[in-house]
Design an enzyme around this catalytic site. Structure first.
Site, PDB file in Angstrom:
ATOM      1  N   GLU A 271     -20.538 -18.336  36.155  1.00  0.00           N
ATOM      2  CA  GLU A 271     -18.905 -19.307  36.532  1.00  0.00           C
ATOM      3  C   GLU A 271     -18.036 -18.909  35.237  1.00  0.00           C
ATOM      4  OE1 GLU A 271     -16.545 -23.052  35.702  1.00  0.00           O
ATOM      5  OE2 GLU A 271     -18.972 -23.540  36.652  1.00  0.00           O
TER       6      GLU A 271
ATOM      7  N   GLU B 161      -8.076 -23.386  32.772  1.00  0.00           N
ATOM      8  CA  GLU B 161      -8.457 -24.362  33.373  1.00  0.00           C
ATOM      9  C   GLU B 161      -7.425 -25.601  31.699  1.00  0.00           C
ATOM     10  OE1 GLU B 161     -12.390 -26.298  34.647  1.00  0.00           O
ATOM     11  OE2 GLU B 161     -12.650 -25.047  32.946  1.00  0.00           O
TER      12      GLU B 161
END
Length: 674
Positions: free
Chosen positions: A149, A154
């Protein structure tokens, strides 16, 4: 199937890894734009680029939102921007809705490059926007975190130090979940105030994170235990609400919250841009489109064959063309920031084909059939008796009402290039082989679990929930399907469901069967029947450790006859996913690659002539012994303190396999000597 992504542990101990922080980015050759979505349209996100992931199961983080499908309230394109909107509303058992878009099924995934988006973020306690990537094998048999990932951006909302700070992180599997990340805080204001550009530069040695073109984080990805970060990844955009990391919304949280995306662009080094468009067309086809990557910084000059007509788009990234009668080449002289290219795409001529539903309901109305629209054409359609024609018959597209039996549609076309013709066989809906109604599945051979027959609920399958919980194939039907295990699988399997497959059996004899399954528990059971006769009994599905961790189970010596035409898979106990079924004369049962190796069990002696023993077993086990080809050469029952005779085996290497009722266990291998 939902991956598990834990954010509550932000500390990781690194071994044999060197992380370089905040060094200037190393010199790069020129990046070429290879893919983008500029959102210069209106409506739902472009389905050729984006697929909606759907559900409200918490997504491994105790999130509160339900991700909806093709709902403009949650995902839409307007005013040149993609809007993802999180709303406070009751929906499918959740108190919030949002959207999660991925590029995986569309084939848009990349290994290395520069990936960036210009976005304005939401804000507030419990609001969690993200622009990130997963390894494509997440949907192809590898779970998280082993798929890898890369979080490009974010943010967890909730005031100072949250609404003004973004995070860039990688996740991988290093004998368990490993992660490493950095962050960047604005000097003033929050990310909801204005648009910012979030990007990474990713190559075979490192990943570098940038905010508005300024690098703030770097990681070395050369260690051998970080192979997950050297594969193809797909993009994900979403706003989560609540969860382990941001916490839940409170009275201060304002809804709705939106993430606005101005563009997303993917660049790669040493890659020549390509023209996209049909390589096979019907002679004289009208309104064909050819395109290359779009950017205001590029210039375009298109050249087409003499017989073709350029209708629109010269000087832009996309042209519309009426084709001629012969093969030819589309050329684009493309000037980029790196260099000038002469791009070509050869275009050939193919037969005319009628498109439209092949399997129809009895007397179904409003059916649409069409062929390529061609230049200077007249169309003559011929239908079976009783067909009602609802539109102009001299057209490349026609609307009809069907009859109560099978039939053939025929078409003759006179156009600029001469005379062409086509026909299409139409079947009235009943149990028929999928995907080709004329070709049953062959035994011996492989059958995809998602290739159950045509016919629908109660005819070719029974599913306890009419909604298809994709993403997966055959979304218009009720069976729950996914992309996994290197192909497709049936998921969310419940007790009492069943699937049927039309088959053609080569000869009457016994066959071996390999069934691909995945399950976090050992409660699943299924059975196989042919023409209504149960030939397998109940087949137990062992725990494989996770919903997306597929393993093989084997059934030996099933009697199948050459007059058997319908295979039925009955779900005796649900709670597992099912992939491919393979029928063969003899299948080496290579359990060894799929099952757990318990380190606290071991065989002695490892070089044996008469018998072997297994230490640390506390109860009775069934056992089997396989040779290097996977063939089972003996089996029986093993009790604590007892031994397994091997004097009847020939010299060679063997594997001992135990069944502990929860998992198959490879306790080890041994060498048999004379």
């Amino acid at each position: 199937m939902n991956f598990k992504k834990a954010y509550n542990n932000l500390t990781i101990i690194f071994s044999a890894i060197i992380l370089t922080a905040y060094l200037p980015g190393k010199a790069q050759s020129c990046y070429e734009l290879v893919w983008s979505d500029e959102f210069n349209y209106t409506g739902l996100p472009d389905s050729t680029n984006w697929t909606h992931e759907v559900g409200g199961s918490g997504w491994g983080n105790n999130e509160l939102q339900y991700y909806t499908e093709k709902r403009t309230e949650n995902a839409r394109v307007e005013d040149g921007k993609l809007i993802i909107e999180a709303r406070e509303e009751s929906y499918q058992g959740s108190d919030y809705t949002s959207a999660r878009l991925i590029t995986y099924p569309s084939g848009n995934y990349w290994q290395y490059g520069k990936i960036e988006a210009r976005m304005k973020l939401p804000y507030g306690q419990g609001i969690w926007p993200a622009f990130w990537m997963l390894g494509r094998n997440f949907f192809e048999g590898t779970g998280w975190p082993a798929c890898g990932e890369i979080d490009i951006m974010e943010m967890i909302g909730g005031g100072e130090g949250r609404d003004d700070k973004v995070h860039g992180t990688i996740h991988w599997d290093n004998n368990g979940h490993a992660q490493y990340g950095g962050s960047k805080q604005l000097s003033e204001g929050i990310f909801a105030d204005a648009f910012h550009v979030f990007s990474i530069e990713w190559d075979d040695t490192e990943i570098r994170w940038f905010l508005d073109g300024v690098q703030y984080h770097i990681v070395d990805i050369t260690p051998s235990h970080m192979t997950e970060l050297h594969q193809q990844f797909f993009l994900i955009l979403n706003i989560a609400v609540g969860g382990n990391w941001p916490g839940n919304p409170n009275a201060s949280t304002v809804f709705p919250q939106t993430m606005e995306i101005d563009y997303i662009r993917v660049y790669q080094q040493d890659v020549t841009p390509e023209i996209q468009g049909d390589t096979l067309v019907v002679a004289g086809s009208k309104s064909l489109t050819y395109s290359v990557v779009e950017s205001d910084s590029l210039s375009y000059n298109w050249i087409i064959p003499e017989e073709a007509v350029l209708l629109d788009g010269q000087g832009t990234h996309e042209i519309t063309v009426d084709w001629g009668c012969d093969t030819g080449t589309v050329v684009c002289e493309l000037t980029t920031e790196c260099q000038e290219y002469v791009l070509t795409r050869k275009v050939g001529i193919t037969d005319m084909k009628i498109t439209g539903k092949e399997i129809v309901d009895e007397s179904e109305a409003g059916l649409q059939y069409s062929v390529a629209d061609t230049r200077e054409a007249t169309y003559s359609w011929i239908f079976p008796d009783g067909i009602a024609v609802n539109s102009n018959p001299d057209s490349n597209s026609i609307n009809i009402d069907w009859i109560d039996k099978d039939g053939v549609i025929k078409l003759s076309v006179d156009n600029l290039c001469g005379t062409d013709s086509a026909l299409k066989q139409i079947y009235v809906l009943r149990q028929l082989p999928f995907p080709d109604p004329t070709q049953p599945h062959l035994i011996p051979g492989a059958i995809s679990s998602t290739h159950y027959d045509y016919g629908g609920e109660g005819v070719a399958y029974h599913d306890n929930d009419a909604a298809n919980q994709g993403p997966g194939p055959r979304q218009e039907e009720g069976v729950d399907t996914e992309y996994n295990d290197g192909g497709e699988n049936v998921g969310w399997i419940l007790t009492g469901e069943w699937l049927e497959y039309t088959v053609e059996v080569e000869e009457s004899k016994t066959y071996d069967v390999e069934i691909r399954v995945a399950s976090p528990n050992n409660s699943g059971k299924l059975s196989l029947s042919f023409n209504g006769t149960n030939v397998s009994g109940d087949i137990s599905v062992p725990s494989t450790g996770a919903w997306d961790n597929f393993a093989s189970i084997y059934v030996k010596d099933i009697q199948i006859n050459d007059n058997d035409t319908i295979l039925r898979v009955d779900i005796v106990n649900g709670g597992f996913n099912m992939g491919q079924l393979l029928f063969a004369d003899s299948i080496p049962t290579t359990h060894v690659r799929d099952i757990e190796n318990k380190n606290d069990l071991f065989i002695y002696p490892t070089v044996a002539s008469t018998a072997i023993f297994v230490e640390n077993i506390t109860r009775e086990h069934n056992y089997s012994v396989s040779d290097l080809t996977g063939r089972i050469v003996k089996n029986g029952t093993l009790s604590p303190g007892s031994f397994i005779p091997v004097d009847d085996l020939t010299q060679g290497i063997y594997f001992l396999i135990l069944d502990d009722s929860e998992n198959l266990i490879v306790s080890g291998k041994f060498y048999k000597v004379e």
